[in-house]
Design a protein around this motif. Structure first.
Motif, PDB file in Angstrom:
ATOM      1  N   GLY A  76      39.819 -51.891  88.081  1.00  0.00           N
ATOM      2  CA  GLY A  76      39.412 -50.932  89.095  1.00  0.00           C
ATOM      3  C   GLY A  76      40.234 -49.669  89.097  1.00  0.00           C
ATOM      4  O   GLY A  76      41.451 -49.690  89.072  1.00  0.00           O
ATOM      5  N   LEU A  77      39.538 -48.586  89.155  1.00  0.00           N
ATOM      6  CA  LEU A  77      40.133 -47.257  89.155  1.00  0.00           C
ATOM      7  C   LEU A  77      40.626 -46.888  90.545  1.00  0.00           C
ATOM      8  O   LEU A  77      39.999 -47.237  91.541  1.00  0.00           O
ATOM      9  N   GLN A  78      41.760 -46.190  90.624  1.00  0.00           N
ATOM     10  CA  GLN A  78      42.268 -45.728  91.905  1.00  0.00           C
ATOM     11  C   GLN A  78      42.171 -44.219  92.035  1.00  0.00           C
ATOM     12  O   GLN A  78      41.457 -43.721  92.887  1.00  0.00           O
ATOM     13  N   ASP A  79      42.893 -43.477  91.204  1.00  0.00           N
ATOM     14  CA  ASP A  79      42.794 -42.016  91.291  1.00  0.00           C
ATOM     15  C   ASP A  79      43.187 -41.329  90.000  1.00  0.00           C
ATOM     16  O   ASP A  79      43.690 -41.946  89.076  1.00  0.00           O
ATOM     17  N   LEU A  80      42.903 -40.021  89.995  1.00  0.00           N
ATOM     18  CA  LEU A  80      43.214 -39.141  88.872  1.00  0.00           C
ATOM     19  C   LEU A  80      44.122 -38.042  89.399  1.00  0.00           C
ATOM     20  O   LEU A  80      43.838 -37.464  90.452  1.00  0.00           O
ATOM     21  N   VAL A  81      45.201 -37.772  88.683  1.00  0.00           N
ATOM     22  CA  VAL A  81      46.109 -36.687  89.033  1.00  0.00           C
ATOM     23  C   VAL A  81      46.263 -35.785  87.819  1.00  0.00           C
ATOM     24  O   VAL A  81      46.469 -36.264  86.698  1.00  0.00           O
ATOM     25  N   LEU A  82      46.147 -34.485  88.059  1.00  0.00           N
ATOM     26  CA  LEU A  82      46.408 -33.470  87.040  1.00  0.00           C
ATOM     27  C   LEU A  82      47.600 -32.659  87.509  1.00  0.00           C
ATOM     28  O   LEU A  82      47.595 -32.177  88.642  1.00  0.00           O
ATOM     29  N   HIS A  83      48.595 -32.517  86.666  1.00  0.00           N
ATOM     30  CA  HIS A  83      49.783 -31.739  87.017  1.00  0.00           C
ATOM     31  C   HIS A  83      50.051 -30.750  85.884  1.00  0.00           C
ATOM     32  O   HIS A  83      50.422 -31.146  84.778  1.00  0.00           O
ATOM     33  N   ALA A  84      49.824 -29.478  86.184  1.00  0.00           N
ATOM     34  CA  ALA A  84      50.007 -28.431  85.180  1.00  0.00           C
ATOM     35  C   ALA A  84      51.235 -27.603  85.500  1.00  0.00           C
ATOM     36  O   ALA A  84      51.481 -27.252  86.658  1.00  0.00           O
TER      37      ALA A  84
END
Length: 147
Positions: A76-84
């Motif tokens: 099960g997927l929880q979340d996606l984080v993008l950090h640039a």
């Protein structure tokens, strides 16, 4: 031998990222949401456009593979984080499994399945996973183009 990543970097010299000082972090909750791969692709495309991040198609593909792997193989997927930041883009996908992802070796391009982590490995400069109390984070980093 010139790699695809080197060719991309060479073609993007002089690209100017539009990030606030210190970079920017964006999070998308995906737990229980319908169409998580499509949502993750759209979210990623929007962030990359805002940041003027080059090579968006490759990054969107990388995100789609990480999200699909979490849905299919990781409880099960929880979340996606993008950090640039001015030096790199870090993609993090959290899931409910504490089992580290392992690429199928040897990679066999002619057989169905087993290509996701090979794609992640090819498109990123670094990747791995980190455990947390509710599962793990699978991450990939892409170095920013050098000016």
């Amino acid at each position: 031998m010139t790699t695809a990543r080197q060719t991309l970097d060479d073609s993007l010299r002089g690209t100017v990222l539009t990030l606030p000082p210190g970079g920017q972090r964006r999070r998308l909750a995906l737990d229980g949401r319908p169409r998580p791969v499509a949502r993750a692709r759209e979210f990623t495309r929007g962030a990359l456009d805002d940041w003027s991040w080059p090579g968006a198609d490759d990054v969107v593909l990388l995100v789609a593979e990480l999200v699909a792997n979490a849905v299919l193989h990781a409880g099960g997927l929880q979340d996606l984080v993008l950090h640039a930041t001015g030096t790199r883009l870090r993609v993090e996908v959290s899931d409910a499994s504490r089992t580290a992802p392992v690429p199928r070796e040897p990679h066999q391009p002619s057989t169905p399945g087993g290509h996701g982590l090979h794609i992640v490995r090819t498109l990123s400069d670094r990747w791995g996973s980190t455990l947390h109390p509710a599962g793990k984070i699978v991450w990939a980093e892409i170095d920013a183009p050098r000016s």
